[in-house]
Scaffold this motif. Structure first.
Motif, PDB file in Angstrom:
ATOM      1  N   SER A 210       0.815  -1.231   0.000  1.00 21.56           N
ATOM      2  CA  SER A 210       0.000   0.000   0.000  1.00 21.56           C
ATOM      3  C   SER A 210       0.841   1.271   0.000  1.00 21.56           C
ATOM      4  CB  SER A 210      -0.938   0.020   1.209  1.00 21.56           C
ATOM      5  OG  SER A 210      -1.781  -1.099   1.174  1.00 21.56           O
ATOM      6  N   PHE A 211       2.089   1.206   0.483  1.00 18.91           N
ATOM      7  CA  PHE A 211       2.882   2.445   0.490  1.00 18.91           C
ATOM      8  C   PHE A 211       3.076   2.974  -0.935  1.00 18.91           C
ATOM      9  CE2 PHE A 211       6.414   5.360   1.203  1.00 18.91           C
ATOM     10  CZ  PHE A 211       5.953   6.036   2.321  1.00 18.91           C
ATOM     11  N   SER A 212       3.002   2.081  -1.947  1.00 23.50           N
ATOM     12  CA  SER A 212       3.137   2.533  -3.329  1.00 23.50           C
ATOM     13  C   SER A 212       1.920   3.329  -3.809  1.00 23.50           C
ATOM     14  CB  SER A 212       3.403   1.346  -4.270  1.00 23.50           C
ATOM     15  OG  SER A 212       4.794   1.193  -4.484  1.00 23.50           O
ATOM     16  N   LEU A 213       0.849   3.393  -2.995  1.00 21.23           N
ATOM     17  CA  LEU A 213      -0.293   4.263  -3.345  1.00 21.23           C
ATOM     18  C   LEU A 213       0.046   5.728  -3.116  1.00 21.23           C
ATOM     19  CD1 LEU A 213      -3.249   2.271  -1.708  1.00 21.23           C
ATOM     20  CD2 LEU A 213      -2.724   2.433  -4.143  1.00 21.23           C
ATOM     21  N   ILE A 214       1.134   5.971  -2.373  1.00 17.76           N
ATOM     22  CA  ILE A 214       1.568   7.349  -2.123  1.00 17.76           C
ATOM     23  C   ILE A 214       2.486   7.735  -3.272  1.00 17.76           C
ATOM     24  CG2 ILE A 214       2.591   8.928  -0.422  1.00 17.76           C
ATOM     25  CD1 ILE A 214       0.217   7.156   0.626  1.00 17.76           C
ATOM     26  N   THR A 215       2.035   8.689  -4.097  1.00 15.09           N
ATOM     27  CA  THR A 215       2.785   8.979  -5.325  1.00 15.09           C
ATOM     28  C   THR A 215       3.450  10.353  -5.307  1.00 15.09           C
ATOM     29  OG1 THR A 215       0.762   9.800  -6.343  1.00 15.09           O
ATOM     30  CG2 THR A 215       1.295   7.490  -6.723  1.00 15.09           C
TER      31      THR A 215
ATOM     32  N   SER B  35      -2.816   4.175 -17.503  1.00 10.34           N
ATOM     33  CA  SER B  35      -1.705   4.798 -18.234  1.00 10.34           C
ATOM     34  C   SER B  35      -0.498   4.875 -17.301  1.00 10.34           C
ATOM     35  CB  SER B  35      -2.089   6.193 -18.737  1.00 10.34           C
ATOM     36  OG  SER B  35      -2.526   6.969 -17.663  1.00 10.34           O
ATOM     37  N   TYR B  36       0.675   4.803 -17.899  1.00  5.61           N
ATOM     38  CA  TYR B  36       1.906   4.824 -17.093  1.00  5.61           C
ATOM     39  C   TYR B  36       2.842   5.892 -17.625  1.00  5.61           C
ATOM     40  CZ  TYR B  36       6.366   3.545 -15.040  1.00  5.61           C
ATOM     41  OH  TYR B  36       7.560   3.589 -14.366  1.00  5.61           O
ATOM     42  N   ASN B  37       3.362   6.700 -16.709  1.00  9.59           N
ATOM     43  CA  ASN B  37       4.291   7.757 -17.084  1.00  9.59           C
ATOM     44  C   ASN B  37       5.692   7.381 -16.589  1.00  9.59           C
ATOM     45  OD1 ASN B  37       5.802  10.025 -17.404  1.00  9.59           O
ATOM     46  ND2 ASN B  37       4.341  11.426 -16.436  1.00  9.59           N
ATOM     47  N   PRO B  38       6.604   7.015 -17.517  1.00 10.45           N
ATOM     48  CA  PRO B  38       7.924   6.566 -17.068  1.00 10.45           C
ATOM     49  C   PRO B  38       8.738   7.669 -16.409  1.00 10.45           C
ATOM     50  CG  PRO B  38       7.816   6.599 -19.477  1.00 10.45           C
ATOM     51  CD  PRO B  38       6.466   6.976 -18.980  1.00 10.45           C
ATOM     52  N   ALA B  39       8.397   8.934 -16.683  1.00 10.55           N
ATOM     53  CA  ALA B  39       9.197  10.032 -16.118  1.00 10.55           C
ATOM     54  C   ALA B  39       9.099  10.041 -14.592  1.00 10.55           C
ATOM     55  CB  ALA B  39       8.729  11.368 -16.688  1.00 10.55           C
ATOM     56  N   ASN B  40       7.875   9.882 -14.072  1.00 10.62           N
ATOM     57  CA  ASN B  40       7.760   9.901 -12.596  1.00 10.62           C
ATOM     58  C   ASN B  40       7.448   8.521 -12.013  1.00 10.62           C
ATOM     59  OD1 ASN B  40       5.138   9.607 -13.331  1.00 10.62           O
ATOM     60  ND2 ASN B  40       4.386  11.502 -12.430  1.00 10.62           N
ATOM     61  N   GLY B  41       7.328   7.506 -12.891  1.00 10.64           N
ATOM     62  CA  GLY B  41       7.083   6.143 -12.397  1.00 10.64           C
ATOM     63  C   GLY B  41       5.691   5.963 -11.798  1.00 10.64           C
ATOM     64  N   VAL B  42       4.725   6.790 -12.264  1.00  9.17           N
ATOM     65  CA  VAL B  42       3.385   6.705 -11.671  1.00  9.17           C
ATOM     66  C   VAL B  42       2.383   6.193 -12.710  1.00  9.17           C
ATOM     67  CG1 VAL B  42       1.483   8.019 -10.627  1.00  9.17           C
ATOM     68  CG2 VAL B  42       3.851   8.515  -9.981  1.00  9.17           C
ATOM     69  N   SER B  43       1.584   5.206 -12.322  1.00  7.49           N
ATOM     70  CA  SER B  43       0.487   4.754 -13.187  1.00  7.49           C
ATOM     71  C   SER B  43      -0.809   5.355 -12.671  1.00  7.49           C
ATOM     72  CB  SER B  43       0.392   3.225 -13.201  1.00  7.49           C
ATOM     73  OG  SER B  43      -0.136   2.762 -11.981  1.00  7.49           O
ATOM     74  N   HIS B  44      -1.715   5.621 -13.619  1.00  9.61           N
ATOM     75  CA  HIS B  44      -3.028   6.184 -13.276  1.00  9.61           C
ATOM     76  C   HIS B  44      -4.082   5.257 -13.876  1.00  9.61           C
ATOM     77  CE1 HIS B  44      -6.105   9.695 -13.896  1.00  9.61           C
ATOM     78  NE2 HIS B  44      -6.524   8.798 -13.040  1.00  9.61           N
ATOM     79  N   SER B  45      -4.877   4.637 -13.017  1.00 14.65           N
ATOM     80  CA  SER B  45      -5.960   3.770 -13.498  1.00 14.65           C
ATOM     81  C   SER B  45      -7.286   4.480 -13.266  1.00 14.65           C
ATOM     82  CB  SER B  45      -5.977   2.443 -12.731  1.00 14.65           C
ATOM     83  OG  SER B  45      -4.761   1.769 -12.920  1.00 14.65           O
TER      84      SER B  45
ATOM     85  N   SER C 172     -23.108   2.341  -9.744  1.00 15.68           N
ATOM     86  CA  SER C 172     -21.806   2.484 -10.396  1.00 15.68           C
ATOM     87  C   SER C 172     -20.929   3.411  -9.566  1.00 15.68           C
ATOM     88  CB  SER C 172     -22.024   3.137 -11.750  1.00 15.68           C
ATOM     89  OG  SER C 172     -21.525   2.346 -12.755  1.00 15.68           O
ATOM     90  N   GLU C 173     -19.636   3.143  -9.563  1.00 17.60           N
ATOM     91  CA  GLU C 173     -18.725   3.998  -8.784  1.00 17.60           C
ATOM     92  C   GLU C 173     -17.438   4.162  -9.595  1.00 17.60           C
ATOM     93  OE1 GLU C 173     -18.619   3.184  -4.346  1.00 17.60           O
ATOM     94  OE2 GLU C 173     -16.614   2.551  -4.915  1.00 17.60           O
ATOM     95  N   ASP C 174     -16.990   5.406  -9.773  1.00 13.69           N
ATOM     96  CA  ASP C 174     -15.724   5.663 -10.472  1.00 13.69           C
ATOM     97  C   ASP C 174     -14.614   5.889  -9.457  1.00 13.69           C
ATOM     98  OD1 ASP C 174     -16.889   5.521 -12.961  1.00 13.69           O
ATOM     99  OD2 ASP C 174     -17.333   7.671 -13.024  1.00 13.69           O
ATOM    100  N   GLU C 175     -13.445   5.356  -9.753  1.00 11.89           N
ATOM    101  CA  GLU C 175     -12.301   5.559  -8.849  1.00 11.89           C
ATOM    102  C   GLU C 175     -11.064   5.868  -9.680  1.00 11.89           C
ATOM    103  OE1 GLU C 175     -13.730   3.814  -4.896  1.00 11.89           O
ATOM    104  OE2 GLU C 175     -11.779   4.650  -5.362  1.00 11.89           O
ATOM    105  N   ASP C 176     -10.229   6.730  -9.163  1.00 12.51           N
ATOM    106  CA  ASP C 176      -8.907   6.977  -9.747  1.00 12.51           C
ATOM    107  C   ASP C 176      -7.875   6.337  -8.835  1.00 12.51           C
ATOM    108  OD1 ASP C 176      -9.795  10.276 -10.757  1.00 12.51           O
ATOM    109  OD2 ASP C 176      -9.361   8.560 -12.014  1.00 12.51           O
ATOM    110  N   PHE C 177      -7.048   5.478  -9.391  1.00 11.71           N
ATOM    111  CA  PHE C 177      -5.973   4.864  -8.588  1.00 11.71           C
ATOM    112  C   PHE C 177      -4.628   5.273  -9.156  1.00 11.71           C
ATOM    113  CE2 PHE C 177      -9.157   1.808  -7.239  1.00 11.71           C
ATOM    114  CZ  PHE C 177      -8.825   1.693  -5.911  1.00 11.71           C
ATOM    115  N   PHE C 178      -3.737   5.681  -8.281  1.00 14.97           N
ATOM    116  CA  PHE C 178      -2.380   6.015  -8.701  1.00 14.97           C
ATOM    117  C   PHE C 178      -1.419   5.080  -7.971  1.00 14.97           C
ATOM    118  CE2 PHE C 178      -4.982   9.765  -9.129  1.00 14.97           C
ATOM    119  CZ  PHE C 178      -4.611  10.276 -10.360  1.00 14.97           C
TER     120      PHE C 178
END
Ligand SMILES: C[S@@+](CC[C@H](N)C(=O)[O-])C[C@H]1O[C@@H](n2cnc3c(N)ncnc32)[C@H](O)[C@@H]1O
Length: 248
Positions: free
Chosen positions: A105-110, A171-181, A196-202
């Protein structure tokens, strides 16, 4: 409207991951005894904490999601410290012998400032000879690649007359190593869509040596690093995740 670990996401999580993986649970258990005070930040709906509580360990937890904490409380009315808050709002008089953050879960902190300030908080909550265990994901599967966007394979879980279907793109951005789902959870009751529920995950995927730099800046030390919960040493080899044991 986007939510964060909202009600369908929390239900999906609980149905798909009702109990903790044995190897990961045993890994954390190997650091504790019943005289120790333990903290689980980002405890979610409590699948790890409950194992400790059932065995009468002295454990506290917190999580930012009201829905996850509500699911925890439904399963068990806990008299110990269980707060609905994020890192900077967690209040405790105690120092802890062992702090663990489960399930990567610590990888959820971007955000880099947050990574540093959360590591500093963890250090401040630790007894002088205490230990922190946490896992971060590495960028090994993306290394050397371009910016990408993929449609995720749909997933679903079922329980009694309900089904939750999860769809999305990442999507994945190699510059900062962060994916956005961008995810959508659809709830079907007796085959009819009712919510229905929308969520953004980084998710942060660390470049080589990047996490080590944050650890040093926070004034922490790496006591051990592993590539799995069986304590296989991390020696710089390619690995999708690294499990760190940190000390003051
Ligand atoms: C992948 S879940 C893991 C939950 C639990 N550790 C488990 O393994 O079942 C991640 C959890 O981190 C929580 N979370 C995310 N960001 C947070 C933050 N800044 N402060 C506190 N909790 C946070 C989410 O609400 C979610 O419950």
């Amino acid at each position: 409207m986007k939510t964060y670990y909202g009600s369908l996401c929390s239900l999906f999580y609980d149905i798909s991951k009702p109990t903790p993986p044995a190897d990961e649970l045993n890994f954390y258990m190997s650091f504790v005894n019943k005289d120790m005070s333990i903290l689980e930040p980002m405890c979610g709906s409590g699948r790890f904490m409950m194992e400790f509580i059932n065995e009468e360990y002295n454990i506290d937890g917190f999580d930012i999601s009201e829905e996850m904490i509500a699911r925890f409380q439904e399963k068990l009315h806990y008299n110990g410290i269980l707060q609905c808050c994020e890192f900077s709002a967690f209040r405790t008089e105690k120092l802890y012998d062992f702090i663990f953050i489960a399930a990567g879960s610590f990888s959820l902190i971007t955000d880099h400032e947050q990574v540093l300030s959360y590591l500093t908080q963890l250090k401040n909550w630790l007894q002088p000879d205490g230990k922190i265990a946490l896992t971060v994901f590495t960028d090994v599967e993306y290394r050397g690649g371009q910016m990408t966007e993929v449609i995720d394979a749909p997933r679903s879980v079922q329980e009694q007359n309900i089904e939750i279907v999860l769809t999305g793109t990442t999507s994945y951005n190699p510059a900062n190593g962060v994916s956005h789902s961008k995810m959508t959870y659809d709830l079907f009751e007796n085959g009819i869509k009712t919510k229905s529920e929308d969520e953004d995950f980084f998710i942060k995927y660390y470049h080589p040596n990047e996490f080590e730099t944050f650890v040093a800046k926070a004034g922490l030390h790496i006591e051990n690093a592993f590539i799995d919960y069986n304590k296989t040493p991390f020696t710089g080899q390619d690995s999708e995740a690294v499990v760190y044991v940190l000390t003051k």
